[in-house]
Write an enzyme that holds these catalytic residues in place. Structure first.
Site, PDB file in Angstrom:
ATOM      1  N   PHE A  67      38.288 -54.502  15.204  1.00  0.00           N
ATOM      2  CA  PHE A  67      36.523 -53.690  15.531  1.00  0.00           C
ATOM      3  C   PHE A  67      35.868 -53.302  14.215  1.00  0.00           C
ATOM      4  O   PHE A  67      35.129 -53.399  14.087  1.00  0.00           O
ATOM      5  CB  PHE A  67      37.027 -52.398  17.011  1.00  0.00           C
ATOM      6  CG  PHE A  67      37.645 -53.206  17.875  1.00  0.00           C
ATOM      7  CD1 PHE A  67      37.436 -54.172  18.871  1.00  0.00           C
ATOM      8  CD2 PHE A  67      38.313 -51.625  18.926  1.00  0.00           C
ATOM      9  CE1 PHE A  67      37.809 -54.795  19.891  1.00  0.00           C
ATOM     10  CE2 PHE A  67      38.744 -52.282  20.377  1.00  0.00           C
ATOM     11  CZ  PHE A  67      38.428 -53.074  20.481  1.00  0.00           C
ATOM     12  N   TRP A  83      29.632 -53.303  19.501  1.00  0.00           N
ATOM     13  CA  TRP A  83      30.012 -52.332  18.853  1.00  0.00           C
ATOM     14  C   TRP A  83      31.877 -52.811  18.380  1.00  0.00           C
ATOM     15  O   TRP A  83      32.072 -53.209  17.438  1.00  0.00           O
ATOM     16  CB  TRP A  83      30.113 -51.195  18.580  1.00  0.00           C
ATOM     17  CG  TRP A  83      30.761 -50.777  17.762  1.00  0.00           C
ATOM     18  CD1 TRP A  83      29.820 -50.424  16.108  1.00  0.00           C
ATOM     19  CD2 TRP A  83      32.100 -49.629  16.912  1.00  0.00           C
ATOM     20  NE1 TRP A  83      31.015 -49.842  15.119  1.00  0.00           N
ATOM     21  CE2 TRP A  83      32.300 -49.310  16.404  1.00  0.00           C
ATOM     22  CE3 TRP A  83      33.136 -49.590  18.275  1.00  0.00           C
ATOM     23  CZ2 TRP A  83      33.524 -48.452  15.199  1.00  0.00           C
ATOM     24  CZ3 TRP A  83      34.373 -49.297  17.807  1.00  0.00           C
ATOM     25  CH2 TRP A  83      34.182 -49.055  16.717  1.00  0.00           C
ATOM     26  N   HIS A  84      32.253 -52.666  19.774  1.00  0.00           N
ATOM     27  CA  HIS A  84      33.245 -52.951  19.586  1.00  0.00           C
ATOM     28  C   HIS A  84      33.999 -54.559  19.511  1.00  0.00           C
ATOM     29  O   HIS A  84      35.187 -54.933  19.636  1.00  0.00           O
ATOM     30  CB  HIS A  84      34.316 -52.291  21.363  1.00  0.00           C
ATOM     31  CG  HIS A  84      33.719 -51.183  21.299  1.00  0.00           C
ATOM     32  ND1 HIS A  84      33.508 -49.809  21.399  1.00  0.00           N
ATOM     33  CD2 HIS A  84      35.464 -49.891  21.086  1.00  0.00           C
ATOM     34  CE1 HIS A  84      33.755 -49.047  21.704  1.00  0.00           C
ATOM     35  NE2 HIS A  84      35.622 -48.576  21.629  1.00  0.00           N
ATOM     36  N   GLY A  85      33.093 -55.479  19.615  1.00  0.00           N
ATOM     37  CA  GLY A  85      33.769 -56.808  19.222  1.00  0.00           C
ATOM     38  C   GLY A  85      32.698 -57.646  19.961  1.00  0.00           C
ATOM     39  O   GLY A  85      31.715 -57.553  20.815  1.00  0.00           O
TER      40      GLY A  85
END
Length: 525
Positions: free
Chosen positions: A525, A370-372
């Site tokens: 993000f 999810w963060h990248g």
């Protein structure tokens, strides 16, 4: 004073804005005043034009009026346009805010809202419970996120192992991870009958596109704001507290995070090739503080803007660096994301009942993703997943027997190392940092390291102090000291907050004039 130079810097700040963020001078002095003016006019129209006879509001906030011709006082629920124009103005300004830097992607967000609106209605009307429609909606949302956020990453990964894949290199729409997760939470909650379906497309658009939390959270559940869309009450205390909360967040971002980012960049980007042990740790500690004040500052500003309009968003941070374990840290950090994965992934997979280790590792793999779209984020997620699994079966069983200070130091070291993985998407630079931090760097405490500490001595002190619940302790102390004088206490509290807000605003404006490093970390993000 160099007025020509000042004018040139202001021109750059106001005209060359690629995307609007809360800490821009343009946002503070142009967007927000324009929004306030239009919102107040819209409020006047709501009350004086569209709502001819203001009706009483019950304790629950629902609107009622007497039946026409009734002599018994029987009440019926009123669905009048109490916030129609104000909500319309909020949607217009939210769309302008989102379209400011990337106008084309506003259509992607609108398509997403249309899909979730139709699927939500289908789930609600389905006689079989709507599970098929839920799957369709979630797959559609994740497909949108996957195409724009991960297609290039997977294409490059497959190409690196010899497969001839030409994946399009799409720009990442700002805030897509946040509004997609809000959309998914809406569909799941409607399916579970935990929140009512929204039959008004405009109101669902308001929920998803609301600019305070649109591009960097917190992730707001529909049930949190559903009632307040048309039945919120805004008192002067709400406006005052909202402005104060916004200023607290602005101060965190401009006076702390921005300056800490310069120290972090000095060691971790510009000076990565010749890092000493001291430089490696000073740089990463600066980033550790930077990312907290950056993201919690944004959350404070979002919560403050929402509060001033009558919306009550949930808290997103609870002083995470005061933790006594890594498990405790993640209960305090980005709480809206943690609760999302807990309620929509971890518990449905079995939670603590079955396959707990697999469930934890899956959740943390997804958290990293999810963060990248980068391998370092996946490794970062799995790193914390493994630490949490180990803690659950070892330390957490005896945590009460271990001195708190030792647990605190252990948790902070683990977290800082984790930020070392998070910071570098270049594996060569990540390897350099770990090598320097754990023995291969020089032990010399040079002029650069000394300057970073001594020239910013008060910055470090203030940053460390404000990682602790200082504001909460001061407010509690004030309440206790004046509990026998509630009116005087309220007056003093509001006066103090107003004074602090003005001081913070003046300081931040001075720092923002000529500033070049002002982007929020989590907007990517």
């Amino acid at each position: 004073m160099d007025f020509i130079g000042l004018k040139a810097r202001l021109t750059i700040l106001f005209l060359n804005i690629s995307k609007m963020v809360f800490s821009d001078l343009f946002f503070i002095f142009v967007f927000i005043p324009a929004f306030i003016l239009c919102y107040l006019v819209a409020g006047w129209i709501d009350k004086k034009v569209l709502w001819h006879r203001p009706e009483p509001i019950t304790d629950s906030g629902e609107l009622y009026s007497l039946e026409e011709g009734s002599q018994t006082g029987v009440r019926k629920r009123e669905a009048g346009p109490r916030f129609l124009m104000r909500n319309l103005m909020l949607v217009i300004f939210s769309l302008v805010f989102y379209a400011w830097g990337e106008p084309v992607y506003i259509f992607l967000m609108l398509i997403c809202v249309v899909i979730n609106y139709l699927v939500g209605l289908a789930i609600h009307d389905s006689r079989s419970g709507g599970k098929v429609w839920l799957i369709i909606g979630v797959v559609a949302d994740l497909s949108i996120l996957g195409v724009f956020k991960y297609m290039g990453f997977f294409g490059e990964s497959l190409k690196s192992i010899g497969l001839d894949i030409n994946a399009p290199d799409l720009a990442l729409p700002i805030g897509i991870s946040f509004y997609i997760f809000q959309s998914i939470s809406y569909l799941v909650d409607v399916y579970r009958k935990e929140t009512p379906v929204q039959k008004n497309f405009f109101d669902l658009l308001l929920y998803i596109a609301m600019f305070p939390q649109l591009i960097a959270g917190p992730i707001v559940r529909y049930g949190t704001v559903a009632h307040e869309i048309h039945h919120r009450r805004v008192r002067s205390r709400d406006v005052a507290d909202g402005v104060y909360r916004f200023m607290i967040g602005l101060g965190k971002k401009v006076a702390l995070a921005n300056i800490l980012s310069e120290i972090a960049t000095q060691f971790l980007a510009a000076g990565i090739d010749h890092l000493s042990i001291w430089g490696a740790w000073i740089g990463m500690l600066a980033f550790t503080l930077q990312i907290y004040f950056d993201f919690s500052g944004y959350s404070d500003m979002a919560i403050g803007i929402g509060r001033a309009m009558g919306f009550h968003f949930n808290e997103n941070f609870n002083h995470p660096y005061c933790c006594n374990s890594v498990t405790d840290f993640w209960r305090r950090w980005h709480m809206s994301l943690g609760s999302f994965f807990r309620d929509y992934t971890y518990i449905p997979m079995g939670g603590n009942r079955r396959h707990q280790m697999l469930n934890l590792m899956t959740v943390w793999f997804l958290t990293g993703m999810w963060h990248g779209a980068s391998w370092n984020f996946i490794i970062w997620g799995l790193y914390f997943g493994l630490i949490l699994v180990i803690e659950k079966y070892t330390i957490m069983k005896v945590v009460d027997r271990i001195p708190r200070i030792l647990m605190h130091l252990y948790a902070l070291i683990i977290v800082v190392i984790g930020w070392g993985i998070f910071y570098f998407d270049n594996f060569g630079q990540m390897q350099q940092w770990f090598a320097s931090a754990f023995g291969q760097g020089s032990l010399e405490f040079g002029l650069i390291e000394e300057t970073a500490l001594t020239d910013n001595f008060w910055l470090w002190i203030v940053a460390l102090v404000f990682c602790m619940p200082v504001r909460r302790m001061l407010e509690t102390a004030l309440e206790n000291s004046m509990k026998n004088h509630p009116v005087a206490a309220a007056y003093f509290d509001q006066t103090l907050k107003a004074f602090a807000s003005v001081i913070i605003l003046v300081l931040c404006v001075a720092l923002l004039v000529g500033a070049t490093n002002n982007a929020f970390i989590y907007t990517r993000f």
